[in-house]
Write a protein that holds these residues in place. Sequence first.
Motif, PDB file in Angstrom:
ATOM      1  N   ARG A  95      12.543  51.575  84.960  1.00  0.00           N
ATOM      2  CA  ARG A  95      11.008  51.973  84.873  1.00  0.00           C
ATOM      3  C   ARG A  95      10.548  52.695  86.383  1.00  0.00           C
ATOM      4  O   ARG A  95       9.836  53.532  86.289  1.00  0.00           O
ATOM      5  N   GLN A  96      11.272  52.165  87.530  1.00  0.00           N
ATOM      6  CA  GLN A  96      10.887  52.625  88.805  1.00  0.00           C
ATOM      7  C   GLN A  96      11.455  54.118  89.009  1.00  0.00           C
ATOM      8  O   GLN A  96      10.820  54.767  89.426  1.00  0.00           O
ATOM      9  N   GLU A 142       9.237  56.429  87.112  1.00  0.00           N
ATOM     10  CA  GLU A 142       7.997  56.731  87.892  1.00  0.00           C
ATOM     11  C   GLU A 142       8.288  57.410  89.150  1.00  0.00           C
ATOM     12  O   GLU A 142       7.529  58.617  89.150  1.00  0.00           O
ATOM     13  N   ASP A 164       6.459  61.363  89.697  1.00  0.00           N
ATOM     14  CA  ASP A 164       5.924  61.832  91.044  1.00  0.00           C
ATOM     15  C   ASP A 164       6.515  62.918  91.697  1.00  0.00           C
ATOM     16  O   ASP A 164       5.943  63.907  92.097  1.00  0.00           O
ATOM     17  N   LYS A 191      -1.595  51.793  93.813  1.00  0.00           N
ATOM     18  CA  LYS A 191      -0.246  50.949  93.909  1.00  0.00           C
ATOM     19  C   LYS A 191      -0.475  49.795  94.981  1.00  0.00           C
ATOM     20  O   LYS A 191       0.031  48.817  94.865  1.00  0.00           O
TER      21      LYS A 191
END
Length: 238
Positions: A172-173, A176, A180, A236
């Motif tokens: 998931r990171q 993300e 970005d 965040k």
Amino acid sequence: MMDTYLSLLQTYSGRDKIVRTTGYVSVLLTGVVKGKTGQKLAIFAKQLSSARTILRLFDDIPMWNLTRNWAASEEDRLSRICSILGNIASQVYYPCEHIAWGADRELWKIDSANWWGAGTLCWALSLFFNILRGIRQLFVLRQKRAKLIVQKRLESLEEIGESGSFTKTSIRQCLEKEVDEYWNLLKNISDFILAVNILPWKGILWSGKFGTVKNALFGTISSLVGLYLIIKAQRKRK
């Protein structure tokens, strides 16, 4: 919405992005609004641009410290090289702009046009290397995510425990970070198109081929994406 706006104004980068966005939107509106109102919008945008230029007189050392740490944190060798080259171009940009600004105010007797051109060229080169870095980072992140997916499948064949949960989080990171990078690419490409177009030397790619309103369109896109990324980073941290 108001809290987000206020939090942006309390940071230098957030305030700068708001001023930049307002300036480019104002120029963009001059393509629709004619007459005295259009002229006033153009004057307003020019003054906002001048304000940002003056504030950048104090950016050299902070930006050097920021970009140096950023390049040092790059794990991938090619990404690090692109970051270093982009940082060099960025650092050379500032003194070129300062000299041009001073010449326009008759602080020293030199022709400012060449210095403005040199500064714009440095900005374009910095964006070019950042675009290359972004493309490389997407490749690295996709490779990393592919390995994590294989690892997750192997773990699912055995048993799902803390290790499986950690792998899901890592995937998931990676996703993300990829998203970005896509946003950063859109921002940098928009700015690169703008930077090349305002180069004072004709014949370099598409320099001088777009009008003021089209320039403002690319500047608006870049500014809005920059605002979005700053807001996302602030949320965040909360």
